[in-house]
Write a protein that holds these residues in place. Structure first.
Motif, PDB file in Angstrom:
ATOM      1  N   ILE A   4      -0.975  -5.133 -10.431  1.00  0.00           N
ATOM      2  CA  ILE A   4      -0.501  -3.749 -10.370  1.00  0.00           C
ATOM      3  C   ILE A   4      -1.643  -2.811 -10.760  1.00  0.00           C
ATOM      4  O   ILE A   4      -2.299  -3.006 -11.772  1.00  0.00           O
ATOM      5  CB  ILE A   4       0.714  -3.529 -11.282  1.00  0.00           C
ATOM      6  N   LYS A   5      -1.853  -1.802  -9.927  1.00  0.00           N
ATOM      7  CA  LYS A   5      -2.913  -0.815 -10.141  1.00  0.00           C
ATOM      8  C   LYS A   5      -2.267   0.548 -10.397  1.00  0.00           C
ATOM      9  O   LYS A   5      -1.647   1.122  -9.513  1.00  0.00           O
ATOM     10  CB  LYS A   5      -3.821  -0.713  -8.906  1.00  0.00           C
ATOM     11  N   PRO A   6      -2.401   1.071 -11.610  1.00  0.00           N
ATOM     12  CA  PRO A   6      -1.863   2.410 -11.864  1.00  0.00           C
ATOM     13  C   PRO A   6      -2.757   3.472 -11.227  1.00  0.00           C
ATOM     14  O   PRO A   6      -3.977   3.333 -11.203  1.00  0.00           O
ATOM     15  CB  PRO A   6      -1.884   2.519 -13.389  1.00  0.00           C
ATOM     16  N   ILE A   7      -2.163   4.507 -10.695  1.00  0.00           N
ATOM     17  CA  ILE A   7      -2.887   5.648 -10.144  1.00  0.00           C
ATOM     18  C   ILE A   7      -2.717   6.778 -11.153  1.00  0.00           C
ATOM     19  O   ILE A   7      -1.599   7.220 -11.420  1.00  0.00           O
ATOM     20  CB  ILE A   7      -2.324   6.079  -8.766  1.00  0.00           C
ATOM     21  N   LEU A   8      -3.837   7.222 -11.714  1.00  0.00           N
ATOM     22  CA  LEU A   8      -3.816   8.261 -12.744  1.00  0.00           C
ATOM     23  C   LEU A   8      -4.442   9.533 -12.204  1.00  0.00           C
ATOM     24  O   LEU A   8      -5.236   9.503 -11.274  1.00  0.00           O
ATOM     25  CB  LEU A   8      -4.581   7.801 -13.985  1.00  0.00           C
ATOM     26  N   ASP A  20       1.389   7.104  -9.939  1.00  0.00           N
ATOM     27  CA  ASP A  20       2.019   6.055  -9.143  1.00  0.00           C
ATOM     28  C   ASP A  20       1.510   4.705  -9.618  1.00  0.00           C
ATOM     29  O   ASP A  20       0.569   4.628 -10.417  1.00  0.00           O
ATOM     30  CB  ASP A  20       1.664   6.257  -7.663  1.00  0.00           C
ATOM     31  N   LYS A  21       2.123   3.644  -9.111  1.00  0.00           N
ATOM     32  CA  LYS A  21       1.658   2.273  -9.323  1.00  0.00           C
ATOM     33  C   LYS A  21       1.754   1.561  -7.984  1.00  0.00           C
ATOM     34  O   LYS A  21       2.736   1.716  -7.270  1.00  0.00           O
ATOM     35  CB  LYS A  21       2.544   1.530 -10.326  1.00  0.00           C
ATOM     36  N   VAL A  22       0.705   0.825  -7.641  1.00  0.00           N
ATOM     37  CA  VAL A  22       0.709   0.053  -6.401  1.00  0.00           C
ATOM     38  C   VAL A  22       0.230  -1.359  -6.712  1.00  0.00           C
ATOM     39  O   VAL A  22      -0.352  -1.606  -7.758  1.00  0.00           O
ATOM     40  CB  VAL A  22      -0.181   0.696  -5.307  1.00  0.00           C
ATOM     41  N   ARG A  23       0.482  -2.254  -5.779  1.00  0.00           N
ATOM     42  CA  ARG A  23       0.011  -3.633  -5.941  1.00  0.00           C
ATOM     43  C   ARG A  23      -1.208  -3.847  -5.060  1.00  0.00           C
ATOM     44  O   ARG A  23      -1.131  -3.700  -3.839  1.00  0.00           O
ATOM     45  CB  ARG A  23       1.092  -4.629  -5.539  1.00  0.00           C
ATOM     46  N   GLY A  24      -2.325  -4.173  -5.685  1.00  0.00           N
ATOM     47  CA  GLY A  24      -3.518  -4.545  -4.948  1.00  0.00           C
ATOM     48  C   GLY A  24      -4.530  -3.429  -4.798  1.00  0.00           C
ATOM     49  O   GLY A  24      -4.203  -2.242  -4.797  1.00  0.00           O
ATOM     50  N   HIS A  25      -5.778  -3.850  -4.680  1.00  0.00           N
ATOM     51  CA  HIS A  25      -6.912  -2.939  -4.567  1.00  0.00           C
ATOM     52  C   HIS A  25      -6.858  -2.103  -3.286  1.00  0.00           C
ATOM     53  O   HIS A  25      -7.069  -0.888  -3.316  1.00  0.00           O
ATOM     54  CB  HIS A  25      -8.204  -3.773  -4.624  1.00  0.00           C
ATOM     55  N   ARG A  31      -3.675   4.734  -1.348  1.00  0.00           N
ATOM     56  CA  ARG A  31      -2.871   5.741  -2.059  1.00  0.00           C
ATOM     57  C   ARG A  31      -3.758   6.871  -2.590  1.00  0.00           C
ATOM     58  O   ARG A  31      -3.370   8.037  -2.538  1.00  0.00           O
ATOM     59  CB  ARG A  31      -2.094   5.071  -3.200  1.00  0.00           C
ATOM     60  N   ILE A  32      -4.944   6.530  -3.081  1.00  0.00           N
ATOM     61  CA  ILE A  32      -5.875   7.568  -3.540  1.00  0.00           C
ATOM     62  C   ILE A  32      -6.240   8.482  -2.376  1.00  0.00           C
ATOM     63  O   ILE A  32      -6.258   9.710  -2.519  1.00  0.00           O
ATOM     64  CB  ILE A  32      -7.133   6.933  -4.175  1.00  0.00           C
TER      65      ILE A  32
END
Length: 100
Positions: A4-8, A20-25, A31-32
């Motif tokens: 899980i990768k948080p988006i800050l 947001d939170k997404v799965r994977g690089h 998403r960025i």
């Protein structure tokens, strides 16, 4: 384990907020880019700073993705400092932009 990768996001006052939170690089980079498209709506990127915490390979991937989707005048790499790094840890990548 869950990848899980948080988006800050950082606001003008320097406050960190979870967006947001997404799965994977790859999904994180996508998403960025989506968030940048929304935030920049019609503006050009004058300076792009790609920051990383011991993840130059990930930073290079993010830089290439941003450069493919936006007109960027200047781009460089910077190393994340301990304040931001404390929120996300090693392997973090980030995009900071200034626009016109």
């Amino acid at each position: 384990m869950l990848n899980i990768k948080p988006i800050l996001s950082l606001d003008r006052d320097g406050q960190v907020a979870a967006i947001d939170k997404v799965r994977g690089h790859k999904k994180a980079i996508a998403r960025i880019l989506e968030l940048l498209r929304i935030d920049l709506a019609g503006r050009n990127i004058v300076t792009l700073h790609i920051a990383h915490a011991n993840n130059l390979e990930g930073a290079e991937q993010l830089r290439e993705a941003v450069m493919q989707h936006f007109a960027v005048q200047n781009a460089d790499y910077i190393t994340l400092g301990p304040v931001i790094g404390a929120h996300a840890g090693p392997g973090t990548i980030a995009a900071f932009v200034s626009t016109v």
